[in-house]
Structures are given as structure tokens and as C-alpha cells.
Design a protein around this motif. Structure first.
Motif, PDB file in Angstrom:
ATOM      1  N   TRP A   1     -12.389  13.464   7.785  1.00  0.00           N
ATOM      2  CA  TRP A   1     -11.036  13.363   7.241  1.00  0.00           C
ATOM      3  C   TRP A   1     -10.588  14.707   6.706  1.00  0.00           C
ATOM      4  O   TRP A   1      -9.491  15.178   7.003  1.00  0.00           O
TER       5      TRP A   1
ATOM      6  N   GLY B   1       2.004  15.379   3.472  1.00  0.00           N
ATOM      7  CA  GLY B   1       1.417  14.421   2.535  1.00  0.00           C
ATOM      8  C   GLY B   1       0.160  13.794   3.111  1.00  0.00           C
ATOM      9  O   GLY B   1      -0.849  13.652   2.423  1.00  0.00           O
ATOM     10  N   THR B   2       0.214  13.426   4.399  1.00  0.00           N
ATOM     11  CA  THR B   2      -0.954  12.821   5.040  1.00  0.00           C
ATOM     12  C   THR B   2      -2.129  13.793   5.049  1.00  0.00           C
ATOM     13  O   THR B   2      -3.266  13.416   4.758  1.00  0.00           O
TER      14      THR B   2
ATOM     15  N   GLY C   1      -3.538  14.001   1.733  1.00  0.00           N
ATOM     16  CA  GLY C   1      -4.236  12.754   1.456  1.00  0.00           C
ATOM     17  C   GLY C   1      -5.593  12.703   2.129  1.00  0.00           C
ATOM     18  O   GLY C   1      -6.579  12.244   1.558  1.00  0.00           O
ATOM     19  N   MET C   2      -5.659  13.203   3.375  1.00  0.00           N
ATOM     20  CA  MET C   2      -6.936  13.216   4.102  1.00  0.00           C
ATOM     21  C   MET C   2      -7.943  14.113   3.391  1.00  0.00           C
ATOM     22  O   MET C   2      -9.125  13.789   3.277  1.00  0.00           O
TER      23      MET C   2
ATOM     24  N   PHE D   1      -9.230  12.314   0.578  1.00  0.00           N
ATOM     25  CA  PHE D   1     -10.124  11.263   1.035  1.00  0.00           C
ATOM     26  C   PHE D   1     -11.528  11.822   1.233  1.00  0.00           C
ATOM     27  O   PHE D   1     -12.517  11.190   0.881  1.00  0.00           O
TER      28      PHE D   1
ATOM     29  N   VAL E   1      -6.836   3.877   7.879  1.00  0.00           N
ATOM     30  CA  VAL E   1      -6.815   4.886   6.815  1.00  0.00           C
ATOM     31  C   VAL E   1      -5.742   5.961   7.047  1.00  0.00           C
ATOM     32  O   VAL E   1      -4.875   6.151   6.192  1.00  0.00           O
ATOM     33  N   PRO E   2      -5.777   6.663   8.197  1.00  0.00           N
ATOM     34  CA  PRO E   2      -4.716   7.654   8.387  1.00  0.00           C
ATOM     35  C   PRO E   2      -3.324   7.036   8.397  1.00  0.00           C
ATOM     36  O   PRO E   2      -2.376   7.640   7.881  1.00  0.00           O
TER      37      PRO E   2
ATOM     38  N   LEU F   1      -2.427   6.513   4.838  1.00  0.00           N
ATOM     39  CA  LEU F   1      -2.143   7.803   4.198  1.00  0.00           C
ATOM     40  C   LEU F   1      -0.750   8.293   4.586  1.00  0.00           C
ATOM     41  O   LEU F   1      -0.007   8.827   3.770  1.00  0.00           O
ATOM     42  N   PHE F   2      -0.402   8.074   5.864  1.00  0.00           N
ATOM     43  CA  PHE F   2       0.908   8.510   6.344  1.00  0.00           C
ATOM     44  C   PHE F   2       2.014   7.728   5.637  1.00  0.00           C
ATOM     45  O   PHE F   2       2.965   8.303   5.112  1.00  0.00           O
TER      46      PHE F   2
ATOM     47  N   ASN G   1       1.847   6.232   2.881  1.00  0.00           N
ATOM     48  CA  ASN G   1       1.799   6.536   1.462  1.00  0.00           C
ATOM     49  C   ASN G   1       2.557   7.822   1.146  1.00  0.00           C
ATOM     50  O   ASN G   1       3.049   8.001   0.044  1.00  0.00           O
ATOM     51  N   SER G   2       2.626   8.739   2.110  1.00  0.00           N
ATOM     52  CA  SER G   2       3.340   9.988   1.814  1.00  0.00           C
ATOM     53  C   SER G   2       4.666  10.063   2.561  1.00  0.00           C
ATOM     54  O   SER G   2       5.240  11.128   2.684  1.00  0.00           O
ATOM     55  N   THR G   3       5.119   8.936   3.060  1.00  0.00           N
ATOM     56  CA  THR G   3       6.442   8.890   3.672  1.00  0.00           C
ATOM     57  C   THR G   3       7.493   8.758   2.579  1.00  0.00           C
ATOM     58  O   THR G   3       7.396   7.866   1.754  1.00  0.00           O
TER      59      THR G   3
ATOM     60  N   ASN H   1     -11.046   1.130  -0.942  1.00  0.00           N
ATOM     61  CA  ASN H   1     -12.044   1.843  -1.743  1.00  0.00           C
ATOM     62  C   ASN H   1     -12.808   0.902  -2.668  1.00  0.00           C
ATOM     63  O   ASN H   1     -14.027   0.957  -2.747  1.00  0.00           O
TER      64      ASN H   1
END
Lengths: 622, 326
Positions: free
Chosen positions: A9, A254-255, A258-259, A262, B138-139, B142-143, B145-147, B213
Motif C-alpha cells: 500500500w 487523498g487516496t 491514505g495508502m 495504511f 481498501v483502495p 480510501l478513494f 474517503n478522500s473524495t 481494522n
């Protein structure tokens, strides 16, 4: 930090982020035009001249996107920096100093944690009339530090109790020095995670703020691009790329962040690490031993790690007859717990059985799917855990544990409760504890509740993995008496695993000694105790006081067993053995061979390669 | 009981702090908000209104901060929040009262749906870890979540309202017809679907990651292994033994999350011209209607506190240890 970057990640996140940073740094080179140059025809469609088209005002959207990267990353970086600094100051400061300072700072943190960030930012920003980026960044940081402070505080509180910090305080170093040179370096990954989280928060908040026209809308960022696009009706005029590009860029950055976070999470919490691939079913081996209730055949099991598979159990064959008490003894790390879990097919990833069969009343449990195996579990063989302290689900009652177990195996609820009540009584636990939660039970009570549960379905076999280890001596004795009762009254077979050899001598029918994942000696309990053959067994017996008799000098066994990953070319005990035969014991792995009627031992001192020294060598070693 | 009292104490302290911040902001910020407003409205404000504003913001007042602070509290407790400049002569309270139900409905519904969906996917993603479908969540999370909420709102608006015309471009309900009956409900759904979808999809990722998590930590607990050893069905082990425990920290994460959802709702309402608090906040910001802004912040702070308190109460219901005061 380096370890965090090994995560898949983190690597992916880092690559994406690096591209954006590069774009930001090289903006003047990459962008074909100035982002404010409005000399092009308005609302042009994408073309080679204008990759993403132009705005209502005739600016090149691609150039704005490129320059906007710079402005946006700047906001993210600075917000991350300021918010983290505040979080470190409040969290670590409060956590380290303690006392009233900590109480006040902690209350402040809790308040800021709950007060909604964006509305606060919006109304604060609305009062600011200066057209500059900095106040906005400061306000966002001011609302975004609390979560980090909370995490850092709790980490500081636990660090403060650690020996090296206590030592530094005793030596009389100043608090500031201790924090800077001892505490901070140990929290780098948390601080980094905090920085990243705050940077994401900053970018998103600033974009939201700029979108409604607060802050400096003339700066070139992805947020202001969205503001102008919206206020000039980009979508209505079909210039959807004008909206799509900056928003997608925000989400992508952001992704990536975030990775990266992670990856850091996986570093600080190993449980989060990526799962290992499912292994195929183990290769079956052997046939069930005649007359045995449980017959393990050549079990090979271990743990899969990033560095490759480790072997904890190296080909163990054992058998338990109906009504028999088999004791398995060995020091911690010898693979006895792994063997127990493997025998019932309960090893969970990264643990895995590589090879072997476990025949329970003739059925190879390891050849079944988990769903096929379930009916046999607990009905035919139950399992009392090493850590029964945590074996009960903390949020449901003892009664629910009973009923869940009964329902899974078709036992009517009324009968299950009746049986459970009787069993609890037998173990001297009043029936009203059926309605207790595990936190209302003492350690010894939990262990007895688990024992009662293990008998609920009247199994033929109970595996017990160190059932008395965490208990004090009095409770331990009580439990042992109850186990004797189970054995005597119910005629259940018991496999009892322990590091405490002395516990086994009087109660066991047979004893197996495990060392480095192998059974090195096996035989009737009295015989093993009276005439131990393997030098390791002899060492084990010497290191425990006898139950009765004179006081005598106790001896430990110097050295350590071989590691799990080690490939054995000879006897696993070679390095620690006082009777080893150089050139023999390190050359071939000894096989488990019969010595007398029921006694087997895996040792070159007893036959196989031509004995160089007589078995009397053992006697001398004593 | 002890847990409950502790929560009430935190609620009161935080409520006091939020209200005090609300009092301090206009007084600490540089510049003179009333003059800015007067300039903006170019004489369209009556002198009595100006006087009221000056009182509210403590300008040209010889009162000490202390007395102003007491007045501020008296006004709040008696419900006198001032007069809106944008919607003059309506009081700030009545403007707020009209918009609050819209926002509460949107936030409440989207939070419940996103929490349930995100948590459920998080549970399964953790349980089936190592498989492509589960790990891919997960990705994606995450995407999401940051949109940026408002950006996703714009995309939905463009695709489903502007291009496809499946949903309306703006508003909360059809303006004609009485606010009763099935037709009205239908109109509510027609207008509310896109805002709701925006909020659910963009806030789902956070719940998913949190739950995943927690779940991964819980799965290696002994009580899960013990449940498996007892031959319990997989679904029961996953939900009743693992997830039931893993969900507990999600309630404590609620404080953070609800703040984000409300922030997202404000911006989403602006994009869809949805008649909630976010929309009037936007009006207030663009026209520098400070009394209205202050009242909105007040309302949002109290709403978040209330939501947190409800989450705490639910926590007491689901964790016996909290119930017994441990």
C-alpha cells in the motif's frame, strides 16, 4: 519508517504522491501556459492545444490543474505541519507532564474533537477579510489537531512507564531533553501518520472552503478551480472536465496519502498486515492406528511469513486410546500448541498444516473442509485453551455460550442448560453464574466455565493446552482435581499439553516429550519418569523438583532450541546435548525407535548408526 | 451509571466550550463585522437593526466582556438569537427552524445507511482478507474517503439530473401541494435521492476502514478461536463473536465521523440547493450575515453533541462492561 515503506500500500501511495510532487515542482516546465493567461477562446473543447479545454474566461484548464497542484500540496503540507505540531505539543506535552496540565489539555482535546470542524472554519474564515492563504491554513490546522493529540497522548502515557524513560528520569535528565531524545524518536511512525491524516484533512477542508468562495479565490488551487467552475456554470455549458479534473486530483492525492497511512498502520499493528494466500489441504499421510481414538500421522505444521514458511511441528505421529490420559511436555516454542491446533484443523492463517493426517475415530479431520469439519468439533473432541482468560466472548453471557454451542450441534436448549447447570455445580460454580459476563468471573472461574463447556456435548476426547498455566497454585490444584474427576468418572480421553513435566507424572497414562517440533521420547508415565532415555528428557526431569523425597540440586538445560526456520541435518538437541556423539548425531536425524515394550525414543545413543559410545555415557553425564 | 454520569459531564463541558467559542470568534477576529455588513448592504439595514447588531457583537459597548458574556447566555437561553440580515425581518431562530428538519433528515438517514453498509462491508472485507474482492475494498474506500463531498455531488448532479433528467436539479420538495400525503413523500424522495446518495457513498469509506481494522484485530482474539473450536457456524462466529466486539470502537469514533458528515452535508446542500442548514449557511456567508452564521454554528455544535450523546447511550446498550460501570 523503512519497514512501513515495504508495504504494498505504502509503495503504491508513494509512487502516486511522488508524481504529484514532481508535477508541483516542475509546474513552470510542464504547464504550457500561465494559469491566469485568459487570452484563449472561452470554453474551448479539449484539443492538442488545450488538453482539458479552456474556462469561461479563456484560461487553459490543464495549466491551471498543473499550477493548482502546487497550491494544493502547499496547503496540505502546511496544514499537516501546523496541526501535527499542535497535536504533538498538546498530546505529548500533556501525556508526559501529567497532573493538572494533562487534565486541562485532555479536556481541551475532547472539546475540539467534538466541535464540528468545517462549520467552525467557515464562520471563522468569513470574518477574515485579508486575501491571503495563510490565515485559512492556520484556521484549518487549529480545528484539525485534536485527533492526533489524543492518539499521541495515549502513546506517551504508555511510553512513560517504559524502563528506558524511567531510567532517564532517575538519572535526572530534564523533561524537555527526555521528550526530545527519548519519547519523540519512539513515536515517529505515529507522528508521520498524524501528519498525513492532517494533510488530507487540510486539502479537503480548504477545497470545501474555497468552493464556497472563502479564502483567496484568486490563488490557483484545485479548490478555487472548482469554485470558478461552479460559479461560471461549467456543467451547464458542458465543460465537465473543468469540474472532473480538479476533484479527481484531490481524491487521488487523498487516496495516495491514505495508502501511505495504511502502510504505517500495518507497521504499528502487525494484525493488519496483508493475509497470506490460502494453502491447499495438507497431503494426507499414514493410516489410523488400530484401536486409537485420535491418531496423528506425520503432522507437519507451521507459520507462513513474508520470509517464507516456518516449521513449528516437524512430522509428529501420536495416538490416544479411548479413556487414556496422554501428557505432552516440552518447553515453550517446541510446537506443542501448534500441534494441538493443527490436530483439530483449527490453525488460522498465517498458521498452516503442510502435511499429515489427524484421524479422529477414523475420520481424517484435515482432509475435510471447514464446514464438513464443524459437526465433529466439540461433539467428538473439545479443546480447552491455554488462555481461557479470553476464551469467553466479553459481550455475551455464559448462558449464551452454552446455547450457541448446543444449537450448533442440535442439542435441545433446555437439556443444554440442565447439563450446564449440573456441570457448573460439579465445578463448584453456583448456577446463577450462567447469567454472568466473563468480566464478572475470576480467572479460575473462567477456566472452570470453559471446562464445563468442554464437557457439554459429552465428547470422547478433550485437548487441554496449558489449562492451568496462568492460575495461582491453589486454583491450579483445584482444576487438576476436577480434571482427574473428568478422567475417572466420565472416561473421556484427555490430551494434556504443558511445559510443567511434574504436573504430568502422576496423572498421565502415557507421556510424550516434544523438542523442536518433534517427539523425542514417548512411553508409559512411570517408565519415562523412572528410566528416561533421551538426554533431553533426563534434563527436563532434573530441572523440576520431585513431588516427594529429599531436597536435591536442580539443573536447567543450557542453550536454546533451534529456530523455527532452521533446517535440521541432525538431532535437533545436538547443540545442547551433554552426551552427543560428534560425527553421528549432527549427521542424521534420529528416528523414533522402540526401546522395550511401549517405550520409544529418537536418539542415536540407542541403536541405529553403529553406536560409537555405549549408552553408559548417559549415566556418566548424570 | 458511572459511565453515564461521566458522559453527561463531558456533554456539558463540551457544550459550554462550543457556546463560548461561538461568543469569542466575532470578538477575537480582526475588523468590525457590523461595519462590513453595513457596507455590504448599503443602507438597506435600519438603524435599529444596526444597533441590535452592535449590541450582539459587543461593539461601541462600554460593557465589559463579562457582562456581554452573561447577556449572550441570557439570549441563548431565552432563544433570542438576533435578526437575520439576509432574510430581514425574519428572526434568525425562525430561519433556522425552517431549514433544520431538512438537514436533520438528510444527516440522520445518510449516517444510518452509511454506517450500516460501511460496517457490513468492512466486516466481510476483513473476514475474507487475502481474496482479491475483499482486499480491493481498501483502495476503493480510501478513494471514497478522500473524495470531496461537493465534487461528488456535482458529478451526480451533472449525470443524473442534468444529462439524464432522472432527478431534479435543485430543491427539497415540489413547491406546490401541501406537505402531506404520499405524493409529498414521493416528492421528498425524488428530491432527496441524489443528496442522500452523495453522502452515503462518500462517508461509507470511513466506516468501512474503521470496521475492517477493528475486525482484523478482533479476529485474532481467543474468543473467536474458541467459538471456531466449538464448531459454531461461520456466520455466527463472524457476526456474533468477532463483529459484535469489533463494532464497539466504532461508537467512540462517532464523534469524529458525525462532524465530517455534517460538514459534507453543508456542502452537498449547497450543490443541490437543498433547503437545509448548509444552504442558508451559504447564503449567510455570501451576504456576510453574521448573526445567522453564529446561530447556525450554535445549532450544528449542539446537534453534534446530541448525536454523540446518543452514540454513547447506544454504546451502553451494546457493551455490558460500560453498563456495569467498568
Amino acid at each position: 519508517m523503512k519497514a512501513a515503506l515495504r508495504s504494498r500500500w505504502a509503495q503504491a501511495g508513494l509512487v502516486i504522491l511522488a508524481i504529484f510532487v514532481l508535477v508541483a515542482a516542475l509546474a513552470p516546465v510542464i504547464a504550457p501556459y500561465s494559469p491566469t493567461n485568459s487570452s484563449f477562446s472561452p470554453l474551448a473543447s479539449p484539443s492538442l492545444r488545450h488538453l482539458l479545454g479552456t474556462t469561461q474566461l479563456g484560461q487553459d484548464i490543464f495549466s491551471q490543474l498543473v499550477w493548482g497542484t502546487r497550491g494544493t500540496l502547499e496547503i496540505g503540507f502546511l496544514t499537516g505541519l501546523f496541526a501535527t505540531a499542535l497535536g504533538v505539543l498538546v498530546g505529548i506535552g500533556g501525556g508526559y507532564l501529567g497532573g493538572p496540565t494533562d487534565s486541562v489539555l485532555n479536556a481541551l482535546t475532547n472539546v475540539f474533537l467534538v466541535i464540528p470542524g468545517l462549520p467552525l472554519i467557515i464562520i471563522t474564515a468569513a470574518y477574515i477579510t485579508t486575501k491571503s492563504q495563510l490565515p485559512i491554513i492556520l484556521i484549518i490546522s487549529f480545528t484539525g489537531w485534536a485527533w492526533g493529540a489524543r492518539v499521541l497522548r495515549s502513546q506517551t502515557l504508555s511510553l512513560r512507564q517504559r524502563e528506558f524513560i524511567l531510567a532517564a528520569r532517575l538519572v535526572g535528565e530534564s523533561p524537555l531533553r527526555i521528550v526530545v531524545s527519548e519519547v519523540l524518536p519512539n513515536m515517529l511512525s505515529l507522528i508521520a501518520a498524524n501528519f498525513i491524516g492532517a494533510a488530507i484533512y487540510g486539502i479537503l477542508s480548504a477545497a470545501g472552503l474555497q468552493f464556497i468562495g472563502l479564502g483567496n479565490v484568486n490563488a490557483v488551487t484545485w479548490g478555487t478551480m472548482l469554485f470558478w467552475a461552479q460559479s461560471q456554470g461549467a456543467l451547464l455549458s458542458g465543460a465537465w472536465l473543468w469540474i472532473l479534473a480538479p476533484g479527481a486530483a484531490i481524491a487521488l492525492v487523498g487516496t495516495a496519502l491514505g495508502m501511505l497511512n495504511f502502510g504505517i498502520d500495518e507497521l504499528t499493528n502487525p494484525r493488519l498486515r496483508a493475509g497470506v494466500k490460502k494453502l491447499p489441504k495438507p497431503v494426507p499421510a499414514g493410516t489410523p492406528e488400530v484401536g486409537a481414538l485420535l491418531s496423528l500421522q506425520e503432522i507437519e505444521a507451521g507459520y507462513q511469513t513474508a520470509a517464507g514458511p516456518l516449521t513449528a511441528v516437524r512430522g509428529v505421529s501420536l495416538a490416544v486410546k479411548p479413556g487414556e490420559f496422554l501428557g505432552i511436555a516440552g518447553e515453550s516454542g517446541c510446537g506443542k500448541s501448534t500441534l494441538a491446533f493443527a490436530a483439530l484443523g483449527l490453525l488460522r492463517p498465517p498458521g498452516a498444516v503442510y502435511r499429515g493426517s489427524s484421524y479422529l475415530a477414523g475420520v481424517d479431520l484435515l482432509a475435510l473442509t471447514p464446514a464438513q469439519r464443524r459437526p465433529y468439533l466439540w461433539r467428538d473432541a473439545s479443546f480447552v485453551f491455554q488462555a481461557s482468560m479470553n476464551a469467553l466472548n466479553p459481550v455475551i453471557r455464559v448462558r449464551d455460550h452454552v446455547l450457541d454451542t448446543a444449537r450448533a450441534h442440535g442439542l435441545p436448549p433446555a437439556e443444554a442448560i440442565e447439563r450446564a447447570t449440573a456441570l457448573l455445580q460439579q465445578f463448584e460454580i453456583p448456577a446463577h453464574f450462567l447469567d454472568a459476563y466473563s468480566f464478572q468471573l475470576s480467572g479460575g472461574m473462567k477456566q472452570r466455565v470453559v471446562l464445563a463447556l468442554s464437557l457439554l456435548l459429552r465428547p470422547k476426547l478433550i485437548l487441554m493446552d496449558e489449562p492451568t498455566t496462568a492460575l495461582d497454585v491453589v486454583v491450579q490444584r483445584l482444576i487438576m482435581q476436577q480434571i482427574e474427576w473428568i478422567l475417572g468418572e466420565l472416561g473421556v480421553s484427555i490430551v494434556f499439553i504443558t511445559h510443567d513435566f511434574s504436573l504430568l507424572v502422576e496423572i498421565s497414562d502415557r507421556i510424550a516429550i516434544m523438542y523442536a517440533g518433534t517427539v523425542v521420547e514417548q512411553g508409559p508415565a512411570a517408565e519415562i519418569y523412572a528410566h528416561p532415555l533421551h538426554p533431553y528428557t533426563q534434563g527436563l526431569i532434573r530441572s523440576f523438583p520431585p513431588m516427594s523425597g529429599e531436597r536435591q540440586v536442580l539443573h536447567g538445560i543450557p542453550g536454546h532450541p533451534p529456530g523455527l526456520g532452521e533446517k535440521l541435518s541432525g538431532c535437533p538437541f545436538f547443540a545442547r546435548c551433554s552426551a552427543r556423539l560428534e560425527g553421528v548425531c549432527d549427521q542424521a536425524v534420529p528416528a523414533l525407535l522402540a526401546q522395550g515394550d511401549q517405550h520409544t525414543v529418537a536418539c542415536h545413543l540407542y541403536g541405529q548408526p553403529p553406536p560409537v559410545a555405549a549408552p553408559t555415557a548417559v549415566g556418566e553425564a548424570r | 451509571m458511572r459511565y453515564l454520569l461521566q458522559r453527561v459531564a463531558i456533554l456539558l463541558i463540551t457544550g459550554w466550550a462550543a457556546l463560548t467559542i461561538n461568543f469569542l470568534i466575532p470578538r477575537l477576529m480582526p475588523g468590525n463585522p457590523v461595519e462590513t455588513m453595513i457596507a455590504k448592504f448599503q443602507g438597506r439595514i435600519s438603524t435599529t437593526a444596526i444597533h441590535a447588531l452592535e449590541l450582539q457583537f459587543g461593539l461601541h459597548s462600554h460593557q465589559g466582556w463579562w457582562l456581554q458574556y452573561l447577556d449572550y447566555w441570557r439570549n441563548i437561553l431565552t432563544g433570542h438569537l438576533g435578526v437575520s440580515v439576509t432574510y430581514y425581518p425574519q428572526s434568525v431562530g425562525s430561519v433556522l427552524a425552517q431549514s433544520v428538519p431538512w438537514t436533520v433528515g438528510l444527516v440522520g438517514l445518510s449516517t444510518v445507511i452509511a454506517f450500516l453498509a460501511g460496517t457490513l462491508i468492512g466486516i466481510r472485507s476483513a473476514w475474507r482478507r487475502g481474496r482479491l474482492g475483499a482486499d480491493l475494498s481498501v483502495p476503493v474506500a480510501l478513494f471514497l474517503n478522500s473524495t470531496p463531498y461537493f465534487w461528488f455531488a456535482l458529478i451526480l448532479l451533472y449525470a443524473f439530473a442534468f444529462l439524464l433528467s432522472w432527478f431534479p436539479l435543485s430543491g427539497g420538495a415540489a413547491s406546490s401541494g401541501s406537505p402531506q400525503g404520499l405524493a409529498y413523500l414521493g416528492s421528498l424522495a425524488y428530491h432527496g435521492t441524489l443528496p442522500l446518495l452523495t453522502l452515503v457513498i462518500t462517508s461509507l469509506g470511513g466506516w468501512l476502514l474503521t470496521m475492517r481494522n477493528n475486525m482484523l484485530s478482533t479476529v485474532s482474539e481467543d474468543y473467536v478461536a474458541f467459538a471456531q473450536a466449538r464448531g459454531l457456524p461461520e456466520g455466527q462466529v463472524m457476526y456474533r463473536y468477532a463483529a459484535r466486539n469489533a463494532i464497539l470502537p466504532s461508537f467512540t469514533a462517532f464523534a469524529m465521523a458525525i462532524g465530517f458528515v455534517i460538514s459534507g452535508t453543508l456542502l452537498t446542500e449547497i450543490v443541490f440547493s437543498y433547503p437545509g442548514v448548509g444552504f442558508i449557511l451559504y447564503q449567510a456567508v455570501t451576504s456576510l450575515d453574521y448573526p445567522l452564521m453564529q446561530a447556525i454554528f450554535l445549532f450544528i455544535s449542539l446537534a453534534v453533541l446530541a448525536a454523540n450523546f446518543i452514540a454513547d447511550l447506544v454504546y451502553i446498550l451494546v457493551d455490558p462492561r460500560a453498563r456495569e460501570g467498568r
